[in-house]
Design a protein around this motif. Structure first.
Motif, PDB file in Angstrom:
ATOM      1  N   GLN A  97       0.862  -1.182   0.000  1.00 10.84           N
ATOM      2  CA  GLN A  97       0.000   0.000   0.000  1.00 10.84           C
ATOM      3  C   GLN A  97       0.894   1.225   0.000  1.00 10.84           C
ATOM      4  OE1 GLN A  97      -2.718   0.256   3.280  1.00 10.84           O
ATOM      5  NE2 GLN A  97      -3.643   2.157   2.530  1.00 10.84           N
ATOM      6  N   ASP A  98       0.667   2.089  -0.957  1.00 15.17           N
ATOM      7  CA  ASP A  98       1.502   3.285  -1.069  1.00 15.17           C
ATOM      8  C   ASP A  98       1.283   4.206   0.124  1.00 15.17           C
ATOM      9  OD1 ASP A  98       2.659   5.363  -3.575  1.00 15.17           O
ATOM     10  OD2 ASP A  98       2.136   6.095  -1.618  1.00 15.17           O
ATOM     11  N   ILE A  99       2.395   4.580   0.733  1.00 14.08           N
ATOM     12  CA  ILE A  99       2.297   5.573   1.799  1.00 14.08           C
ATOM     13  C   ILE A  99       3.312   6.691   1.618  1.00 14.08           C
ATOM     14  CG2 ILE A  99       1.357   4.128   3.645  1.00 14.08           C
ATOM     15  CD1 ILE A  99       4.345   3.682   4.490  1.00 14.08           C
ATOM     16  N   GLU A 100       4.084   6.615   0.524  1.00 17.46           N
ATOM     17  CA  GLU A 100       5.256   7.469   0.428  1.00 17.46           C
ATOM     18  C   GLU A 100       5.268   8.429  -0.754  1.00 17.46           C
ATOM     19  OE1 GLU A 100       7.504   7.635   2.667  1.00 17.46           O
ATOM     20  OE2 GLU A 100       7.050   5.877   3.866  1.00 17.46           O
ATOM     21  N   SER A 101       4.698   8.039  -1.874  1.00 10.15           N
ATOM     22  CA  SER A 101       4.885   8.861  -3.067  1.00 10.15           C
ATOM     23  C   SER A 101       4.075  10.154  -2.969  1.00 10.15           C
ATOM     24  CB  SER A 101       4.509   8.085  -4.324  1.00 10.15           C
ATOM     25  OG  SER A 101       3.121   7.946  -4.434  1.00 10.15           O
ATOM     26  N   LEU A 102       4.379  11.086  -3.842  1.00  8.77           N
ATOM     27  CA  LEU A 102       3.666  12.356  -3.856  1.00  8.77           C
ATOM     28  C   LEU A 102       2.273  12.164  -4.429  1.00  8.77           C
ATOM     29  CD1 LEU A 102       6.602  14.457  -5.330  1.00  8.77           C
ATOM     30  CD2 LEU A 102       5.842  14.400  -2.948  1.00  8.77           C
ATOM     31  N   ASP A 103       1.302  12.884  -3.884  1.00  6.21           N
ATOM     32  CA  ASP A 103      -0.074  12.770  -4.374  1.00  6.21           C
ATOM     33  C   ASP A 103      -0.145  12.980  -5.881  1.00  6.21           C
ATOM     34  OD1 ASP A 103      -0.997  12.283  -1.885  1.00  6.21           O
ATOM     35  OD2 ASP A 103      -1.769  14.298  -1.521  1.00  6.21           O
ATOM     36  N   MET A 104       0.635  13.925  -6.362  1.00  6.96           N
ATOM     37  CA  MET A 104       0.607  14.262  -7.792  1.00  6.96           C
ATOM     38  C   MET A 104       1.042  13.064  -8.635  1.00  6.96           C
ATOM     39  SD  MET A 104       2.807  17.289  -9.578  1.00  6.96           S
ATOM     40  CE  MET A 104       4.229  16.208  -9.810  1.00  6.96           C
ATOM     41  N   LEU A 105       1.950  12.269  -8.086  1.00  7.29           N
ATOM     42  CA  LEU A 105       2.466  11.120  -8.826  1.00  7.29           C
ATOM     43  C   LEU A 105       1.641   9.863  -8.585  1.00  7.29           C
ATOM     44  CD1 LEU A 105       6.291  11.654  -8.284  1.00  7.29           C
ATOM     45  CD2 LEU A 105       4.977  12.085 -10.359  1.00  7.29           C
ATOM     46  N   ARG A 106       0.981   9.824  -7.464  1.00  7.50           N
ATOM     47  CA  ARG A 106       0.219   8.631  -7.084  1.00  7.50           C
ATOM     48  C   ARG A 106      -1.112   8.579  -7.826  1.00  7.50           C
ATOM     49  NH1 ARG A 106      -1.126   8.533  -0.912  1.00  7.50           N
ATOM     50  NH2 ARG A 106       1.060   9.168  -0.891  1.00  7.50           N
ATOM     51  N   GLN A 107      -1.667   9.758  -8.065  1.00  6.80           N
ATOM     52  CA  GLN A 107      -2.886   9.902  -8.855  1.00  6.80           C
ATOM     53  C   GLN A 107      -4.044   9.066  -8.329  1.00  6.80           C
ATOM     54  OE1 GLN A 107      -2.538  10.383 -12.974  1.00  6.80           O
ATOM     55  NE2 GLN A 107      -0.476  11.229 -12.895  1.00  6.80           N
ATOM     56  N   GLY A 108      -4.136   8.991  -7.044  1.00  8.64           N
ATOM     57  CA  GLY A 108      -5.281   8.320  -6.435  1.00  8.64           C
ATOM     58  C   GLY A 108      -5.122   6.825  -6.255  1.00  8.64           C
ATOM     59  N   PHE A 109      -4.172   6.227  -6.962  1.00  6.06           N
ATOM     60  CA  PHE A 109      -3.961   4.782  -6.790  1.00  6.06           C
ATOM     61  C   PHE A 109      -3.341   4.542  -5.415  1.00  6.06           C
ATOM     62  CE2 PHE A 109      -4.072   5.236 -11.395  1.00  6.06           C
ATOM     63  CZ  PHE A 109      -4.921   4.202 -11.741  1.00  6.06           C
ATOM     64  N   THR A 110      -3.748   3.429  -4.800  1.00  6.81           N
ATOM     65  CA  THR A 110      -3.321   3.187  -3.426  1.00  6.81           C
ATOM     66  C   THR A 110      -2.572   1.869  -3.238  1.00  6.81           C
ATOM     67  OG1 THR A 110      -5.446   2.151  -2.963  1.00  6.81           O
ATOM     68  CG2 THR A 110      -5.232   4.503  -2.443  1.00  6.81           C
ATOM     69  N   HIS A 111      -2.865   0.881  -4.061  1.00  9.07           N
ATOM     70  CA  HIS A 111      -2.287  -0.444  -3.848  1.00  9.07           C
ATOM     71  C   HIS A 111      -1.660  -0.979  -5.138  1.00  9.07           C
ATOM     72  CE1 HIS A 111      -4.946  -0.208  -0.388  1.00  9.07           C
ATOM     73  NE2 HIS A 111      -4.314  -1.225   0.148  1.00  9.07           N
ATOM     74  N   ALA A 112      -0.562  -1.704  -4.957  1.00 12.20           N
ATOM     75  CA  ALA A 112       0.080  -2.381  -6.082  1.00 12.20           C
ATOM     76  C   ALA A 112       0.175  -3.871  -5.775  1.00 12.20           C
ATOM     77  CB  ALA A 112       1.481  -1.811  -6.308  1.00 12.20           C
ATOM     78  N   PHE A 113      -0.076  -4.682  -6.777  1.00 12.55           N
ATOM     79  CA  PHE A 113      -0.007  -6.139  -6.660  1.00 12.55           C
ATOM     80  C   PHE A 113       0.890  -6.655  -7.781  1.00 12.55           C
ATOM     81  CE2 PHE A 113      -4.083  -4.657  -5.070  1.00 12.55           C
ATOM     82  CZ  PHE A 113      -4.116  -5.230  -3.804  1.00 12.55           C
TER      83      PHE A 113
END
Lengths: 106, 106
Positions: free
Chosen positions: B42-58
């Protein structure tokens, strides 16, 4: 301790010399010891509806968050990022501590 | 031969029991031998601008494309996908043969 992942997916602008950028990234990670592993690929398989225009994935693994921070601020990374940013049409970046559920046999 | 990767990033709908879904996915990959390795975060570190609302990677790894196809068509995966799809607000999927540039020491 869990690995720290830096996961980037992009769509490059049209006309960009993608191979120069992937070669540049390969050179970058070879120069910076903080990068524990690095792999990338170009999507050729998923459905257009699911791919949403993104074409490339880059996955870097660090031993911990501190190593990732060191990588981010490394002068070579800062320089490469400027080149890379100019070439992309869209990007998503996810940075996270990884939960390893199933591990490939060595 | 290069590994075959199945990378998924999502934003879950509000109110979804995310832990149930990640547990379900962990159970799924443990049941299907074709999955060589699996990790998620679960993303907790990247910048909001770069994360673009995505929260999880599998991130799933298969020995080859055939194993991935077998996974995709496995009844347990088909069943889980229906549950998973109902819980997501947005998703990007990338499937590709991976180029391993730097390998973590064993």
């Amino acid at each position: 301790m869990a690995d720290f992942k830096h996961f980037v997916i992009v769509k490059f602008k049209e006309g960009v010399a993608v191979e120069d950028l992937t070669k540049g990234m390969e050179k970058l990670v070879s120069e910076i010891d903080a990068v524990k592993s690095f792999e990338w690929g170009q999507d050729i398989e998923s459905l257009d509806m699911l791919r949403q225009g993104f074409t490339h994935a880059f996955l870097m693994t660090f031993g911990n968050k501190e190593d990732f921070v060191a990588f981010q601020s490394h002068p070579n990374h800062v320089e490469f990022s400027a080149t890379f940013s100019a070439a992309i049409e869209k990007i998503v970046v996810l940075d996270f501590s990884s939960t390893l559920v199933k591990k490939a046999p060595a």
